[in-house]
Structure formats: structure tokens, C-alpha cells
Design a protein around this motif. Structure first.
Motif, PDB file in Angstrom:
ATOM      1  N   THR A   1      -3.065  11.952  13.871  1.00  0.00           N
ATOM      2  CA  THR A   1      -2.494  11.497  15.137  1.00  0.00           C
ATOM      3  C   THR A   1      -1.766  10.178  14.950  1.00  0.00           C
ATOM      4  O   THR A   1      -0.674   9.979  15.485  1.00  0.00           O
TER       5      THR A   1
ATOM      6  N   GLU B   1       0.245  21.589  29.723  1.00  0.00           N
ATOM      7  CA  GLU B   1      -1.166  21.245  29.919  1.00  0.00           C
ATOM      8  C   GLU B   1      -2.078  21.708  28.767  1.00  0.00           C
ATOM      9  O   GLU B   1      -3.123  21.133  28.545  1.00  0.00           O
ATOM     10  N   GLU B   2      -1.677  22.748  28.059  1.00  0.00           N
ATOM     11  CA  GLU B   2      -2.548  23.321  27.021  1.00  0.00           C
ATOM     12  C   GLU B   2      -2.344  22.722  25.633  1.00  0.00           C
ATOM     13  O   GLU B   2      -3.066  23.055  24.705  1.00  0.00           O
ATOM     14  N   ASP B   3      -1.376  21.843  25.475  1.00  0.00           N
ATOM     15  CA  ASP B   3      -1.111  21.227  24.182  1.00  0.00           C
ATOM     16  C   ASP B   3      -2.236  20.267  23.804  1.00  0.00           C
ATOM     17  O   ASP B   3      -2.811  19.592  24.665  1.00  0.00           O
ATOM     18  N   LYS B   4      -2.551  20.210  22.517  1.00  0.00           N
ATOM     19  CA  LYS B   4      -3.637  19.352  22.035  1.00  0.00           C
ATOM     20  C   LYS B   4      -3.383  17.889  22.383  1.00  0.00           C
ATOM     21  O   LYS B   4      -4.292  17.166  22.776  1.00  0.00           O
ATOM     22  N   ARG B   5      -2.141  17.445  22.257  1.00  0.00           N
ATOM     23  CA  ARG B   5      -1.820  16.050  22.565  1.00  0.00           C
ATOM     24  C   ARG B   5      -2.079  15.737  24.033  1.00  0.00           C
ATOM     25  O   ARG B   5      -2.611  14.669  24.370  1.00  0.00           O
ATOM     26  N   THR B   6      -1.738  16.665  24.908  1.00  0.00           N
ATOM     27  CA  THR B   6      -1.966  16.469  26.336  1.00  0.00           C
ATOM     28  C   THR B   6      -3.458  16.443  26.635  1.00  0.00           C
ATOM     29  O   THR B   6      -3.940  15.599  27.395  1.00  0.00           O
ATOM     30  N   LYS B   7      -4.188  17.357  26.026  1.00  0.00           N
ATOM     31  CA  LYS B   7      -5.641  17.403  26.242  1.00  0.00           C
ATOM     32  C   LYS B   7      -6.325  16.146  25.724  1.00  0.00           C
ATOM     33  O   LYS B   7      -7.239  15.613  26.369  1.00  0.00           O
ATOM     34  N   ASP B   8      -5.903  15.659  24.546  1.00  0.00           N
ATOM     35  CA  ASP B   8      -6.474  14.422  24.001  1.00  0.00           C
ATOM     36  C   ASP B   8      -6.176  13.241  24.921  1.00  0.00           C
ATOM     37  O   ASP B   8      -7.030  12.384  25.153  1.00  0.00           O
ATOM     38  N   CYS B   9      -4.979  13.214  25.445  1.00  0.00           N
ATOM     39  CA  CYS B   9      -4.567  12.149  26.358  1.00  0.00           C
ATOM     40  C   CYS B   9      -5.410  12.190  27.633  1.00  0.00           C
ATOM     41  O   CYS B   9      -5.880  11.164  28.120  1.00  0.00           O
TER      42      CYS B   9
ATOM     43  N   TYR C   1       3.329  13.607  28.662  1.00  0.00           N
ATOM     44  CA  TYR C   1       2.879  14.690  27.775  1.00  0.00           C
ATOM     45  C   TYR C   1       2.789  16.014  28.528  1.00  0.00           C
ATOM     46  O   TYR C   1       3.160  17.058  27.995  1.00  0.00           O
TER      47      TYR C   1
ATOM     48  N   TYR D   1       5.060  18.672  26.865  1.00  0.00           N
ATOM     49  CA  TYR D   1       4.334  19.609  26.003  1.00  0.00           C
ATOM     50  C   TYR D   1       3.550  20.673  26.761  1.00  0.00           C
ATOM     51  O   TYR D   1       3.171  21.682  26.175  1.00  0.00           O
TER      52      TYR D   1
END
Length: 122
Positions: A94, A48-56, A42, A46
Motif C-alpha cells: 500500500t 464500494e467493493e474495491d480493496k482500497r475503498t474498503k481499507d479507507c 475512492y 474505484y
């Protein structure tokens, strides 16, 4: 992995689902391996600032915390039994995005719905 390659988003999403299943069985160390791979993919795809990356990353942190709690308890440094439940539920959006991506559907259902509606507007 065989069809998409280890660096694909599809494999990363499958790894997230495997990590969640392993976490449900309190196998946090193994879950961390899968979640870490997903986080790396991710981050690369995507950013580091993408929501998916942060959720991961947030779930990876939760797994790390639970692994430490379990290890302390196993070494008898803590007398009380730790709570091994990971109460991180995936939002419906998600889940639908994951299913769409894993199955090769290019857009999420909400985007598909808005495209269908716009096709029929006169």
C-alpha cells in the motif's frame, strides 16, 4: 489540490497520510475529515467493493471509534484512560502504491518489475 483537483486519487492518498499523522497525535476529529474525503474519492473512482475503498472505510470507522472513546473520557463518563493509539500499519504494498501514485508513476513497483523481466525474456 491546486495541481490535481480535490477529487483526484493523488489528493485522496495525501489526505490518508495526513489523517494517519493526525490520528498519531490523537486529533481524531480532524483526521476523520481527511479520511472521509479520501473515502468519498475512492468510492467514486474505484467503487464500494474495491480493496482500497474498503481499507479507507475501515480506517474511518477506527477513527470514529477512537473519537467517541476520547469524547467519553473527556466528559468523565469513563474513569479509565482510553488507549489512543491507532495500531493500523499500512502494508508495504500500500505504501509503495501510494508513493507511486502521488509521484505520478503509473504502475506499482511489483508491476514494473514483472514488466522489466518480461522485456528481457528471450
Amino acid at each position: 489540490k491546486k495541481f490535481h483537483g480535490t477529487g483526484s486519487v493523488q489528493v485522496a492518498m495525501c489526505n490518508i497520510l495526513v489523517a494517519r499523522a493526525l490520528a498519531g497525535n490523537a486529533d481524531f476529529r480532524e483526521a476523520m475529515k481527511y479520511q472521509k474525503h479520501a473515502f468519498e474519492v475512492y468510492s467514486e473512482k474505484y467503487g464500494e467493493e474495491d480493496k482500497r475503498t474498503k481499507d479507507c472505510q475501515a480506517f474511518l470507522s477506527k477513527l470514529t471509534q477512537k473519537a467517541v472513546e476520547l469524547q467519553k473520557w473527556l466528559q468523565n463518563k469513563e474513569k479509565t484512560v482510553p488507549n489512543m493509539l491507532v495500531n493500523e500499519a499500512l502494508p508495504d504494498t500500500t505504501i509503495s502504491e501510494m508513493l507511486a501514485t502521488v509521484n505520478g508513476i503509473p504502475a506499482t513497483p511489483s508491476k514494473i518489475k514483472s514488466n522489466v523481466v518480461s522485456c528481457y525474456s528471450f
